[in-house]
Design a protein around this motif. Structure first.
Motif, PDB file in Angstrom:
ATOM      1  N   LEU A 108     -12.297 113.902  21.923  1.00 47.14           N
ATOM      2  CA  LEU A 108     -11.564 113.760  20.670  1.00 47.14           C
ATOM      3  C   LEU A 108     -10.804 112.442  20.574  1.00 47.14           C
ATOM      4  O   LEU A 108     -10.614 111.912  19.484  1.00 47.14           O
ATOM      5  CB  LEU A 108     -10.578 114.918  20.506  1.00 47.14           C
ATOM      6  CG  LEU A 108     -11.173 116.316  20.412  1.00 47.14           C
ATOM      7  CD1 LEU A 108     -10.061 117.356  20.368  1.00 47.14           C
ATOM      8  CD2 LEU A 108     -12.066 116.445  19.189  1.00 47.14           C
ATOM      9  N   VAL A 109     -10.365 111.916  21.699  1.00 46.83           N
ATOM     10  CA  VAL A 109      -9.555 110.692  21.673  1.00 46.83           C
ATOM     11  C   VAL A 109     -10.252 109.546  20.947  1.00 46.83           C
ATOM     12  O   VAL A 109      -9.630 108.869  20.102  1.00 46.83           O
ATOM     13  CB  VAL A 109      -9.121 110.294  23.099  1.00 46.83           C
ATOM     14  CG1 VAL A 109      -8.427 108.934  23.082  1.00 46.83           C
ATOM     15  CG2 VAL A 109      -8.196 111.341  23.694  1.00 46.83           C
ATOM     16  N   PRO A 110     -11.541 109.281  21.188  1.00 45.55           N
ATOM     17  CA  PRO A 110     -12.177 108.153  20.485  1.00 45.55           C
ATOM     18  C   PRO A 110     -12.227 108.311  18.964  1.00 45.55           C
ATOM     19  O   PRO A 110     -12.198 107.294  18.246  1.00 45.55           O
ATOM     20  CB  PRO A 110     -13.597 108.136  21.077  1.00 45.55           C
ATOM     21  CG  PRO A 110     -13.471 108.790  22.400  1.00 45.55           C
ATOM     22  CD  PRO A 110     -12.435 109.852  22.209  1.00 45.55           C
ATOM     23  N   VAL A 111     -12.319 109.540  18.450  1.00 44.56           N
ATOM     24  CA  VAL A 111     -12.387 109.708  16.989  1.00 44.56           C
ATOM     25  C   VAL A 111     -10.995 109.673  16.359  1.00 44.56           C
ATOM     26  O   VAL A 111     -10.868 109.698  15.129  1.00 44.56           O
ATOM     27  CB  VAL A 111     -13.121 111.010  16.592  1.00 44.56           C
ATOM     28  CG1 VAL A 111     -14.514 111.026  17.159  1.00 44.56           C
ATOM     29  CG2 VAL A 111     -12.344 112.254  16.998  1.00 44.56           C
ATOM     30  N   LEU A 112      -9.968 109.584  17.201  1.00 42.79           N
ATOM     31  CA  LEU A 112      -8.593 109.509  16.714  1.00 42.79           C
ATOM     32  C   LEU A 112      -7.977 108.121  16.923  1.00 42.79           C
ATOM     33  O   LEU A 112      -7.045 107.749  16.211  1.00 42.79           O
ATOM     34  CB  LEU A 112      -7.726 110.548  17.431  1.00 42.79           C
ATOM     35  CG  LEU A 112      -8.075 112.010  17.152  1.00 42.79           C
ATOM     36  CD1 LEU A 112      -7.350 112.932  18.120  1.00 42.79           C
ATOM     37  CD2 LEU A 112      -7.720 112.375  15.718  1.00 42.79           C
TER      38      LEU A 112
END
Length: 216
Positions: free
Chosen positions: A59-63
């Motif tokens: 999830l971190v990369p899409v945030l």
């Protein structure tokens, strides 16, 4: 504004994506199946495929680099919520990933039965309708309650939007709102108006840290 949208293939989520693009925002739509995203291609739309919304590292990369998050996640049925809760586990991971990515603003859809009885509601709503809904859909609301608890315990600047029964109708922008309460007599609202509320609360500091009841 750069916004990441979870639940982008659902009825409310698709409306969020469309309205955000119409308003000039840059949107990252997080999906498991891109074919289900019924939104035309757009130069400000990025589609990100994440198979497991409880995988914080994914999830971190899409945030990263985004300014706000909208969650339109929720169980599609009581059976699904009982067998595989959706909103609670996902939001626990999402708010943690938001913290790692440096994103603070969040709006998320919940449901009116999680809110308090509205002052002025008649005995039918208070004694029969909401208690019956809470029994029939107890697993749905249990999942959403876990979601709200995870959001409330996070460091995000959050707003939880609690609509009543959802309808497929055009956006009006004229729905009623109640801070930390349900709307008296609020029985239905258009999915498009729920999307409007999710987006407008992102820039409304008065709703940060609160639940917002909405209804037509």
């Amino acid at each position: 504004m750069k916004i990441t949208v979870f639940g982008a293939t659902g009825g409310v989520g698709r409306e969020v994506v469309r309205q955000a693009l119409d308003a000039g925002h840059e949107v990252t739509a997080v999906v498991r199946d891109p074919a289900r995203l019924d939104v035309p291609p757009h130069d400000r739309l990025l589609v990100a495929v994440v198979a497991d919304l409880t995988d914080e590292d994914a999830l971190v990369p899409v945030l990263a680099g985004r300014e706000a998050v909208v969650s339109a996640l929720g169980p599609s049925s009581n059976k699904q919520a009982r067998l595989t809760p959706v909103a609670g586990p996902a939001l626990r991971a999402i708010v943690s990933a938001m913290d790692r990515a440096g994103v603070s603003r969040l709006s998320a859809v919940s449901a009116a039965p999680l809110g308090p009885d509205a002052p002025g509601d008649g005995a039918l709503m208070r004694v029969m309708v909401y208690p019956l809904l809470r029994r029939l859909l107890r697993d749905v609301y249990a999942d959403l309650a876990v979601m709200e608890a995870a959001i409330g315990a996070s460091r995000a600047r959050w707003t939880v939007v609690r609509p009543p029964r959802l309808l497929d109708r055009p956006r009006t922008g004229a729905y009623r709102r109640a801070l930390d309460a349900n709307v008296p007599g609020g029985k239905v609202i258009a999915r498009a108006d729920v999307a409007d509320a999710l987006l407008t609360t992102l820039t409304d500091p008065a709703t940060a840290g609160h639940a917002l009841g909405i209804a037509a």
